[in-house]
Design a protein around this motif. Structure first.
Motif, PDB file in Angstrom:
ATOM      1  N   THR A 222      24.549  57.480  25.815  1.00 43.17           N
ATOM      2  CA  THR A 222      25.800  58.205  26.050  1.00 43.17           C
ATOM      3  C   THR A 222      25.750  59.625  25.480  1.00 43.17           C
ATOM      4  OG1 THR A 222      26.755  57.282  24.029  1.00 43.17           O
ATOM      5  CG2 THR A 222      27.139  56.069  26.078  1.00 43.17           C
ATOM      6  N   ALA A 223      24.599  60.036  25.008  1.00 44.20           N
ATOM      7  CA  ALA A 223      24.425  61.361  24.406  1.00 44.20           C
ATOM      8  C   ALA A 223      23.048  61.887  24.808  1.00 44.20           C
ATOM      9  CB  ALA A 223      24.551  61.260  22.880  1.00 44.20           C
ATOM     10  N   PRO A 224      22.712  63.112  24.445  1.00 45.87           N
ATOM     11  CA  PRO A 224      21.372  63.624  24.746  1.00 45.87           C
ATOM     12  C   PRO A 224      20.270  62.914  23.955  1.00 45.87           C
ATOM     13  CG  PRO A 224      22.908  65.428  24.374  1.00 45.87           C
ATOM     14  CD  PRO A 224      23.596  64.181  23.930  1.00 45.87           C
ATOM     15  N   PHE A 225      20.662  61.972  23.138  1.00 46.96           N
ATOM     16  CA  PHE A 225      19.690  61.177  22.382  1.00 46.96           C
ATOM     17  C   PHE A 225      20.173  59.727  22.359  1.00 46.96           C
ATOM     18  CE2 PHE A 225      22.950  62.394  19.444  1.00 46.96           C
ATOM     19  CZ  PHE A 225      23.096  61.329  18.573  1.00 46.96           C
ATOM     20  N   ALA A 226      19.241  58.810  22.165  1.00 47.45           N
ATOM     21  CA  ALA A 226      19.569  57.394  22.034  1.00 47.45           C
ATOM     22  C   ALA A 226      19.351  56.967  20.590  1.00 47.45           C
ATOM     23  CB  ALA A 226      18.709  56.554  22.972  1.00 47.45           C
ATOM     24  N   TYR A 227      20.055  55.908  20.198  1.00 48.43           N
ATOM     25  CA  TYR A 227      19.975  55.425  18.824  1.00 48.43           C
ATOM     26  C   TYR A 227      19.856  53.901  18.863  1.00 48.43           C
ATOM     27  CZ  TYR A 227      20.816  55.561  13.765  1.00 48.43           C
ATOM     28  OH  TYR A 227      20.674  55.476  12.407  1.00 48.43           O
ATOM     29  N   VAL A 228      18.812  53.375  18.202  1.00 41.96           N
ATOM     30  CA  VAL A 228      18.524  51.939  18.260  1.00 41.96           C
ATOM     31  C   VAL A 228      18.379  51.390  16.846  1.00 41.96           C
ATOM     32  CG1 VAL A 228      16.982  50.153  19.164  1.00 41.96           C
ATOM     33  CG2 VAL A 228      17.281  52.311  20.437  1.00 41.96           C
ATOM     34  N   ARG A 229      19.079  50.284  16.563  1.00 45.05           N
ATOM     35  CA  ARG A 229      18.938  49.597  15.272  1.00 45.05           C
ATOM     36  C   ARG A 229      18.416  48.187  15.520  1.00 45.05           C
ATOM     37  NH1 ARG A 229      23.285  49.386  10.963  1.00 45.05           N
ATOM     38  NH2 ARG A 229      21.651  50.071   9.524  1.00 45.05           N
ATOM     39  N   MET A 230      17.342  47.856  14.848  1.00 41.20           N
ATOM     40  CA  MET A 230      16.688  46.554  15.012  1.00 41.20           C
ATOM     41  C   MET A 230      16.970  45.714  13.767  1.00 41.20           C
ATOM     42  SD  MET A 230      15.154  47.139  17.961  1.00 41.20           S
ATOM     43  CE  MET A 230      13.810  45.961  18.166  1.00 41.20           C
ATOM     44  N   HIS A 231      17.923  44.797  13.883  1.00 41.50           N
ATOM     45  CA  HIS A 231      18.361  43.996  12.736  1.00 41.50           C
ATOM     46  C   HIS A 231      17.572  42.701  12.562  1.00 41.50           C
ATOM     47  CE1 HIS A 231      21.763  46.585  11.935  1.00 41.50           C
ATOM     48  NE2 HIS A 231      22.218  46.440  13.159  1.00 41.50           N
TER      49      HIS A 231
END
Length: 250
Positions: free
Chosen positions: A174-183
């Protein structure tokens, strides 16, 4: 597209003998960490406001290209639940700016008790400084809705893609970058991803990179050093020659 991979935190005593050499003093852990990874997601800022001298130390002791992501303080997200927080946000952001060009993203993790409330979220997002990158992590499925994604997209805020045993992962940029968290796949923070699971994630990430976005990936399964192991494995998978024309991984 430039993607950064690291872990959620670095100051773990149980990583001694697994990642940190036995006998390495804790004050030297960050320097050691930066020799392997180019970014870290700082969890400690969630529990207490960072001190200026601490932030200055991180900035001065890390390499020029190193990136710190800061987790928003829980007083704002969990206690105040986004309401009446403007003066506290200003305090947090003033401190975060001390990282200068080493500041990556501000992660805003909402509590599981906070259900979908688009007007509340919209008001909160308006308070966030536009010169910084922001990502929002939702812990309740009620937020998994086009209204949420559309709002984030209109503000240039990243939807935090999560891998966890109890939440669905929505592959949305949803932005010019992606954000991923691996729990952790099998259990929060205490399970190790298999190579096959990480290969599947690598395919998802390549698809996101094809949308012309940069990205940040952080492993939060710190138990037994799984985060380090998994981050290094995924990094190598994404560095495969067949993917180098799509994204650059550091």
């Amino acid at each position: 597209m430039r993607w950064l991979i690291g872990t959620s935190g670095w100051s773990y005593k149980h990583w001694q003998g697994i990642f940190y050499p036995e006998g390495l003093k804790s004050k030297d852990w960050l320097s050691f960490y930066t020799k392997t990874f180019s970014t870290v997601e700082v969890n400690s800022t969630f529990y207490h406001m960072p001190q200026e001298k601490t932030l200055d130390g991180w900035r001065e002791k890390s390499p020029d290209n190193f990136v710190f992501t800061l987790k928003m303080n829980r007083f704002i997200t969990h206690r105040k639940k986004l309401e009446g927080v403007n003066p506290f946000l200003k305090q947090f952001f003033d401190k975060a700016r001390r990282l200068e060009d080493k500041l990556g993203v501000i992660l805003h993790q909402l509590p599981p008790s906070l259900k979908k409330d688009i007007p509340l979220l919209a008001s909160y997002l308006k308070l966030l400084p536009g010169e910084m990158r922001h990502a929002v992590e939702f812990r309740d499925e009620s937020w998994s809705h086009d209204e949420t994604f559309d709002l984030l997209g209109s503000e240039g805020i990243a939807y935090c893609i999560v891998s966890s045993p109890s939440l669905r992962a929505h592959m949305r940029a949803t932005a010019p970058f992606a954000y991923v968290r691996m729990h952790g796949a099998g259990g929060w923070y205490a399970s190790c991803y298999s190579d096959r699971e990480l290969r599947d994630w690598a395919k998802h990430i390549v698809k996101l990179a094809k949308e012309d976005c940069d990205g940040y990936i952080y492993f939060n399964n710190d138990y037994a050093g799984y985060a380090v192991q998994n981050a290094l494995t995924l990094r190598e998978q994404l560095r495969h020659p067949s993917r180098r024309h799509i994204l650059s991984v550091v």
